[in-house]
Design an enzyme around this catalytic site. Sequence first.
Site, PDB file in Angstrom:
ATOM      1  N   LYS A 253       0.833  -1.201   0.000  1.00 44.82           N
ATOM      2  CA  LYS A 253       0.000   0.000   0.000  1.00 44.82           C
ATOM      3  C   LYS A 253       0.871   1.256   0.000  1.00 44.82           C
ATOM      4  CE  LYS A 253      -3.871  -1.960   2.641  1.00 44.82           C
ATOM      5  NZ  LYS A 253      -4.524  -2.019   3.966  1.00 44.82           N
TER       6      LYS A 253
ATOM      7  N   GLN B  83      -5.382  -1.170  10.014  1.00 43.83           N
ATOM      8  CA  GLN B  83      -5.111  -2.457   9.383  1.00 43.83           C
ATOM      9  C   GLN B  83      -5.653  -3.596  10.233  1.00 43.83           C
ATOM     10  OE1 GLN B  83      -3.764  -3.064   6.331  1.00 43.83           O
ATOM     11  NE2 GLN B  83      -4.180  -5.224   6.694  1.00 43.83           N
TER      12      GLN B  83
ATOM     13  N   ASP C  97     -11.376   2.963   4.328  1.00 42.32           N
ATOM     14  CA  ASP C  97     -11.763   1.558   4.200  1.00 42.32           C
ATOM     15  C   ASP C  97     -13.257   1.427   3.918  1.00 42.32           C
ATOM     16  OD1 ASP C  97      -9.955  -0.526   4.139  1.00 42.32           O
ATOM     17  OD2 ASP C  97      -9.671  -0.590   6.305  1.00 42.32           O
TER      18      ASP C  97
END
Length: 278
Positions: free
Chosen positions: A50, A94, A117
């Site tokens: 990422k 995460q 997200d």
Amino acid sequence: MAARIIDGKAVAAQLRAGLAARVAAAGYAPGLVVVRVGEDPASGVYVRNKDRAAKEAGFASRTIHLPEATTQAQLLAQIAALNADDAVDGILVQLPLPDHIDAQAAINAVAPEKDVDGFHPINAGRLASGQPGLVPCTPRGVMHLLAGTELRGARAVVLGRSQIVGRPMAQLLLGADCTVTIAHSRTRDLAAECARADILVAAVGRAEMVRADWVKPGATIIDVGINRLADGRLVGDVAFDEVAAVAGAIAPVPGGVGPMTIACLLENTLDAAMARRG
């Protein structure tokens, strides 16, 4: 007739290039912060990928790596600080988190306008009610892969009902005028239900569960599953070789949905930045 392969790597590369051009035109670097807790090895690889993709596209990306022993209160305090930081446009916590931390509490703590997200209940509610908001990255990536596929009026089956993929995927397909069924482990005659689909999105987390006789000839198959076999091979939820002989188009594992998830994280971050900065 062999199915057309939907090349997620190529689509993701094109999307990232477009995002880089938009960032350059915007005149600022959208700020993305990933918060990682602990030492989950898969998370480590994913976060590095990422970060690299974000920096290549001109984003200001960084990772805050907290120790395994971080308390829930400490994590929530870190998220609150990022919420208050005007240089931060997107926050990603995460997953998975260590067992002693309530993952939903962490998700809920992220400011909805920075929730790249797309997991915050407010963004989930916006999606469910057809309002604009930040959409989970994997379903958004699937919609990019379906560009060029006739969606209006198509019968779509989403195999899997998770909050991360299955449910938002169904909402996006419904918004594209598909007739949508969510199927799962309790669905009666699951194979027959899948075989009715013009578009089948498999996101159930069971290696090679979908076989050729589960697939309508000519259907479009999007495989979201990522499963590691005992021999080390990485496979999806779809038995690729046999299904590819029946389907009209198929996204493989690896090389299908996976690259799209990171590209759509960047797309969400740029959208969040533009909304915040006008």
